[in-house]
Design an enzyme around this catalytic site. Sequence first.
Site, PDB file in Angstrom:
ATOM      1  N   ASP A 367       0.870  -1.153   0.067  1.00 45.76           N
ATOM      2  CA  ASP A 367      -0.067   0.031  -0.056  1.00 45.76           C
ATOM      3  C   ASP A 367       0.934   1.011   0.123  1.00 45.76           C
ATOM      4  O   ASP A 367       2.111   0.940   0.165  1.00 45.76           O
ATOM      5  CB  ASP A 367      -1.028  -0.121   1.114  1.00 45.76           C
ATOM      6  N   GLU A 572     -10.158   6.339   5.316  1.00 49.85           N
ATOM      7  CA  GLU A 572      -9.161   5.689   6.264  1.00 49.85           C
ATOM      8  C   GLU A 572      -8.955   6.286   7.599  1.00 49.85           C
ATOM      9  O   GLU A 572     -10.249   6.209   8.326  1.00 49.85           O
ATOM     10  CB  GLU A 572      -7.465   5.987   5.424  1.00 49.85           C
TER      11      GLU A 572
END
Length: 683
Positions: A367, A572
């Site tokens: 990521d 997030e």
Amino acid sequence: MLTSTSLTWVPSSHGTLRPPIARRQTVTHSSSATYFHSRHSIGRSTSFTGNTVIFRPNSRSTFTPSPFSFSDPVPMGDTVNTVYKTANQPIEDRVNDLLSRMTVKEKLGQMTQIERAVATPDVIRDLCIGSVLSGGGSKPFEKATAADWADMIDGLQKGAMESRLGIPIFYGSDAVHGNNNVYGTTIFPHNVGLGATRDPDLVERIGAATALETRASGVQYAFAPCVAVCRDPRWGRCYESYSEDTQLVRKMTSLVTGLQGRPPIHHQNGYPYVSGRNNVMACAKHYVGDGGTDKGKNEGNTITSFDDLENIHMLPYLDCISKGVCTVMVSYSSWNGTKMHSHRYLLTDILKEKLGFKASIGIVITDWEALDRFHDPYGSNYRSAVSSAINAGIDMVMVPFRYQLFLEDLAYLVESGEVPMARIDDAVERILRVKFAAGLFEHPMADRSLLDIVGSKPHRDLAREAVRKSLVLLKNGKDPRKPFLPLNRNVKKVLVAGKHADDLGYQCGGWTATWEGTSGRITTGTTILDAVKQAIGNNTEVVYEENPTIKTLSEHDFSYAIVAVGEAPYVESGGDNSELTIPFKGDQLLKLVAQKIPTLAILISGRPLVLEPSVLETLDALVAAWLPGSEGDGITDVIFGDYEFHGRLPVSWFKSVDQLPMDSHQNSYDPLFPLGYGLKCKA
């Protein structure tokens, strides 16, 4: 302006790189650029323009051997009839031929994915960079269309094609609910809404439409689907999960087939597959357990046994692999205290061996800036992080800015033997194999013939279908014998209220136009208010007030009110929320209106929110609309009775946050609305 000491690779006249030299770099940020506003000083971008580069804060204290001293060009031999350039040759033969011609420098470049803000044709050519991506909201310029994106990406691809071996890049983007970075595209409901549809065929069709709109922009790689099993709505990525139910998430992996295409019957099980130029590489993420972190903390720690990790969080990856998914993205989170990006047991022994991703031979990718998260302070001990990640089984690193430092450190580790050359060759084989499977060597450039389909009526009709199938009716009438819905469209006067009734950005949520999402007419689409005005009778007056006053409620003779409340966009960690109350005093607005006028409440959110009994009792009807995207008329299709309610809860609706996390399999399970709940207008 930032200044820092850095080691910079210097291109030589013959296309290789000379050893690094210490030099003072001055980096100027474009005045029109928006610098990162994530939780770290080096973080996500929201609207890059110009070249933004982050260099390491200080030089090495020890001698660094020249990383490319062992990378003199391998003789090309016959450059016309080379196997890897011949489309009708078997993929494995093409991979082996190309790999045999590559220098170490070229191999390490292929393992590197960099951000478009620092990517130039020269950088891609000289370093043989393997991939470029857009961080959330990173775009050529504001309101850039698919054609503008194609121009940018084709320009970068030309750099790759001019490299010694002509290895094309693949360009990655967070096309997670449509090609959501690009202006004018179709924005589909976020995954939690699609989970409510419980319709794998619909999700596959959405994947196919997303692939077309994504390929039209030149992007060949979508960072989707997220197959997390969300066990706690306090998690800021809850809406990226289809469900808390593992089996439902497994069904929704049909998105992989939509994005990549359906493999033919004779196709080798698990081998990476992309059907053609109308499809994109998919990415199963975030491996593994990201939806089960303690207290729903993003990038947190999943504390559980291996059996539970396997049976709850790992199973959807088996389905993705069986569908030929090209890549798997690793989670920021940890399992019982060990960061996933350094977890050799889970990445190599389990994912690549036990789950069969070795058989599928696809790419394991990090990521965003994952290696910078290994140590405190952020970004420190970088060489150690590189070693841990690559040796654990990472094949491609989403750097995305410090690519020079990454290449320096990885080269040092290879030359010193800390990272075996066999591990590098394995990673590069996987990357090349996917590029051949995706047809990038034959068709590296954007297909401009697809531009007319972007945001087209068939795609918007599909999104509209998805919206109406995602709606979950939680309450319909104060008296079950007297349902409130469907609404009469031919009454005299209707009140529409709430910020979310006429805000396309709030309706779409995060990962839309920017990383975090934002307010307003951020793209083309239909708000709830737009849809009500289109659906209502010709003789019906619609009055809209975002926050209606007592005077408005008293002076008008409203037949009923439609009040849309909910969450502002988030992503997030910015979405982590331990309270989960309705923002903007939405509960107060609902009570104010519902005490005066019969009221339908539409909740726009990425997860269940607290519904106080005093609010719920006052309402005449309540619909969970999730984050529906650009086609608000899918809501009016249902509330006015053109279609029946279809959706059922993909997650449990708690009574209070004290109950979290909930487990529908436990005897103590006592939700406000259980997993799978959903009413119909007609009995």
